[in-house]
Write a protein that holds these residues in place. Structure first.
Motif, PDB file in Angstrom:
ATOM      1  N   THR A 174       0.888  -1.425  -0.009  1.00 17.18           N
ATOM      2  CA  THR A 174      -0.018   0.045   0.105  1.00 17.18           C
ATOM      3  C   THR A 174       0.970   1.331  -0.148  1.00 17.18           C
ATOM      4  OG1 THR A 174      -1.748  -1.088   1.011  1.00 17.18           O
ATOM      5  CG2 THR A 174      -1.779   1.327   1.225  1.00 17.18           C
ATOM      6  N   VAL A 175       1.646   1.312   0.652  1.00 18.10           N
ATOM      7  CA  VAL A 175       2.875   2.413   0.922  1.00 18.10           C
ATOM      8  C   VAL A 175       3.437   2.852  -0.484  1.00 18.10           C
ATOM      9  CG1 VAL A 175       4.940   3.495   2.225  1.00 18.10           C
ATOM     10  CG2 VAL A 175       2.991   2.097   3.307  1.00 18.10           C
ATOM     11  N   ILE A 176       4.144   1.832  -1.003  1.00 20.47           N
ATOM     12  CA  ILE A 176       5.029   2.061  -2.095  1.00 20.47           C
ATOM     13  C   ILE A 176       3.917   2.177  -3.265  1.00 20.47           C
ATOM     14  CG2 ILE A 176       5.184  -0.263  -2.827  1.00 20.47           C
ATOM     15  CD1 ILE A 176       8.175   2.312  -2.543  1.00 20.47           C
ATOM     16  N   CYS A 177       2.861   1.789  -3.409  1.00 22.73           N
ATOM     17  CA  CYS A 177       2.011   1.910  -4.511  1.00 22.73           C
ATOM     18  C   CYS A 177       1.460   3.151  -4.329  1.00 22.73           C
ATOM     19  CB  CYS A 177       0.816   0.882  -4.604  1.00 22.73           C
ATOM     20  SG  CYS A 177       1.324  -0.874  -5.299  1.00 22.73           S
ATOM     21  N   ALA A 181      10.623   2.147 -12.442  1.00 22.21           N
ATOM     22  CA  ALA A 181       9.279   1.948 -11.832  1.00 22.21           C
ATOM     23  C   ALA A 181       9.298   0.557 -11.375  1.00 22.21           C
ATOM     24  CB  ALA A 181       8.183   2.317 -12.983  1.00 22.21           C
ATOM     25  N   PHE A 182       9.748  -0.503 -12.264  1.00 22.98           N
ATOM     26  CA  PHE A 182       9.995  -1.684 -11.805  1.00 22.98           C
ATOM     27  C   PHE A 182      10.558  -2.124 -10.653  1.00 22.98           C
ATOM     28  CE2 PHE A 182      12.402  -5.709 -12.497  1.00 22.98           C
ATOM     29  CZ  PHE A 182      11.546  -6.592 -12.072  1.00 22.98           C
ATOM     30  N   LEU A 183      11.870  -1.448 -10.456  1.00 22.81           N
ATOM     31  CA  LEU A 183      12.811  -1.755  -9.400  1.00 22.81           C
ATOM     32  C   LEU A 183      12.076  -1.208  -8.185  1.00 22.81           C
ATOM     33  CD1 LEU A 183      15.515  -2.837  -8.196  1.00 22.81           C
ATOM     34  CD2 LEU A 183      16.417  -0.561  -8.789  1.00 22.81           C
ATOM     35  N   ILE A 184      11.796   0.053  -8.058  1.00 16.35           N
ATOM     36  CA  ILE A 184      11.339   0.844  -6.949  1.00 16.35           C
ATOM     37  C   ILE A 184      10.076  -0.149  -6.330  1.00 16.35           C
ATOM     38  CG2 ILE A 184       9.890   2.753  -6.046  1.00 16.35           C
ATOM     39  CD1 ILE A 184      11.625   4.437  -8.385  1.00 16.35           C
ATOM     40  N   LEU A 185       9.008  -0.260  -7.229  1.00 12.10           N
ATOM     41  CA  LEU A 185       7.971  -1.048  -6.749  1.00 12.10           C
ATOM     42  C   LEU A 185       8.144  -2.508  -6.315  1.00 12.10           C
ATOM     43  CD1 LEU A 185       4.715  -1.116  -6.186  1.00 12.10           C
ATOM     44  CD2 LEU A 185       4.391  -1.813  -8.671  1.00 12.10           C
ATOM     45  N   GLY A 186       8.998  -3.004  -6.654  1.00 10.82           N
ATOM     46  CA  GLY A 186       9.679  -4.529  -6.381  1.00 10.82           C
ATOM     47  C   GLY A 186      10.464  -4.468  -5.041  1.00 10.82           C
ATOM     48  N   ALA A 187      11.362  -3.690  -5.076  1.00 14.59           N
ATOM     49  CA  ALA A 187      11.994  -3.595  -4.184  1.00 14.59           C
ATOM     50  C   ALA A 187      11.825  -3.136  -2.873  1.00 14.59           C
ATOM     51  CB  ALA A 187      13.533  -2.952  -4.168  1.00 14.59           C
ATOM     52  N   TYR A 235       8.655  -2.973  -2.050  1.00 14.84           N
ATOM     53  CA  TYR A 235       7.469  -3.912  -1.372  1.00 14.84           C
ATOM     54  C   TYR A 235       8.299  -5.055  -0.826  1.00 14.84           C
ATOM     55  CZ  TYR A 235       4.536  -7.969  -1.890  1.00 14.84           C
ATOM     56  OH  TYR A 235       3.848  -8.903  -1.667  1.00 14.84           O
ATOM     57  N   GLU A 236       8.990  -5.842  -1.532  1.00 10.92           N
ATOM     58  CA  GLU A 236       9.322  -7.186  -1.274  1.00 10.92           C
ATOM     59  C   GLU A 236      10.356  -7.000   0.006  1.00 10.92           C
ATOM     60  OE1 GLU A 236       8.736 -11.093  -1.037  1.00 10.92           O
ATOM     61  OE2 GLU A 236       7.830  -9.819  -2.679  1.00 10.92           O
TER      62      GLU A 236
END
Length: 396
Positions: free
Chosen positions: A139-142, A223-229, A231-232
């Motif tokens: 929720t936070v990163i999205c 965008a892929f990296l910011i969301l993935g890292a 979050y995970e």
């Protein structure tokens, strides 16, 4: 395969053996290719900051382990870059994670944590990963990036495939990569038409204003990296921290009685059971000496953050969870120019998640004796965390 099984089931015992007997050892990598595994703290820390150890796959020798193959539009990210490209792109996004900006996010993070705990009710049993540790950081990163709510569960399923790929289902990984590429391409197109007050819209504006600042592939990959890292890693940090506390109830009660200790506790929990077993793979641009070994140029180097953080040469009695120890220099979030960009946000989320959980529930215990760890050689991640809980009585 036996070494890989040991590292998944009980990495700390395996790491102790390697630190003592073969601190820099040539092994079979995650996909069957040869690699060098480094396990002692001093060697790992030095290697993390060594400019001769490149993240650029172009410096990999033929047959070297390169990591997960991704299409160019997802592969042009900070985890595959050296300066000056790394410096240019990191500077673009670093302002989103300054201490001042993270501080402004604390209240929204706490509201999200409280809402998730409200949904659990006052008593019962739940999987705390699915109900709390995962939805909080997603929720936070999205929200920070501007990702619509209806795509957030899809993203978790896709990342699960990438972090712990099943060799018997190679098509599942390809399908997840294809779905993520389509998702980010579509999201960027949507944000171009409908910009908003979010990080992705800012990055698109930077790209469209000055193409030399950010290519289209770099924009999508970022965008892929910011969301993935973002979050995970935080899911793993929170989940592992809660599991460690439930396995050490005296430490849990100490934090419940003295929440001011939470910042120090999060650092120790990150050292003790951090979110990553390994840093991103590196490739020497020339023959390099690490410890007593000489690693030829182009061969893959795997740096074990988890092993380094339990090296008794750096941390006394490292197998003990100790909130009073000096944790400075732990490597759970990296070191050097590739130090985790979102570290301030991850720390804040972990502190807030633990504080809200301990305030809400007077009783919180493990519902099963043995944890279920994700079968990954890179991430230290729980598949689930079944707990039983009971809410604290209302304050007078």
């Amino acid at each position: 395969m036996e070494q890989q099984g040991d590292l998944i089931k009980n990495p700390h015992d395996a790491h102790k053996h390697l630190r003592d007997s073969a601190p820099v050892q040539r092994i079979t990598g995650p996909s069957g290719e040869p690699a060098w595994l480094v396990t002692r703290y001093d060697d790992v820390r030095s290697a993390l900051a060594d400019p001769r150890l490149s993240l650029d796959k172009a410096n990999a020798a033929p047959g070297a382990y390169r990591g997960l193959p991704l299409p160019p539009a997802l592969d042009a990210n900070l985890l595959n870059m050296d300066p000056p490209d790394h410096t240019r792109i990191r500077k673009l996004v670093s302002r989103a994670f300054t201490p001042r900006r993270v501080e402004a996010l604390r209240a929204p993070i706490r509201r999200t944590a409280d809402a998730l705990l409200d949904a659990l009710g006052t008593e019962g049993r739940t999987d705390l990963i699915a109900a709390y540790a995962a939805p909080l950081p997603i929720t936070v990163i999205c929200d920070l990036l501007g990702v619509p709510e209806d795509h957030r569960q899809d993203f978790r399923a896709w990342t699960n495939e990438l972090i712990a790929p099943d060799p018997s289902r190679p098509q599942a990984v390809k399908q997840a990569i294809g779905a993520m590429l389509a998702f980010f391409t579509g999201l960027i197109a949507h944000k171009r038409r409908h910009p908003a007050d979010d990080l992705l819209s800012d990055l698109i504006s930077a790209r469209d204003t000055d193409g030399d600042m950010l290519s289209e592939d770099e924009l999508t990959s970022l965008a892929f990296l910011i969301l993935g890292a973002g979050y995970e890693n935080t899911v793993q940090l929170i989940g592992n921290a809660v599991y460690a506390l439930l396995s050490h109830p005296e430490h849990l009660e100490r934090l419940r009685m003295d929440p001011s200790k939470l910042p120090e506790a999060v650092e120790e929990l990150a050292r003790y059971e951090g979110p990553a077993l390994l840093a991103i793979r590196r490739f020497p641009t020339e023959d390099v000496t690490i410890g007593d070994a000489t690693v030829p140029a182009g061969e893959t180097v795997l740096l074990s953050l988890s092993a380094a953080n339990r090296d008794p040469r750096r941390f006394a009695h490292p197998e003990r969870l100790d909130f009073d120890r000096d944790t400075s220099g732990h490597l759970a979030l990296g070191h050097g120019i590739h130090y985790c960009l979102g570290a301030p946000l991850a720390r804040a989320e972990a502190e807030i998640a633990l504080a809200a959980l301990l305030e809400r529930f007077s009783t919180l215990t493990l519902a099963e004796p043995e944890p279920h760890w994700r079968p990954s050689l890179r991430a230290r991640s729980l598949l689930d965390l079944p707990v039983e809980y009971k809410a604290a009585p209302p304050r007078a």
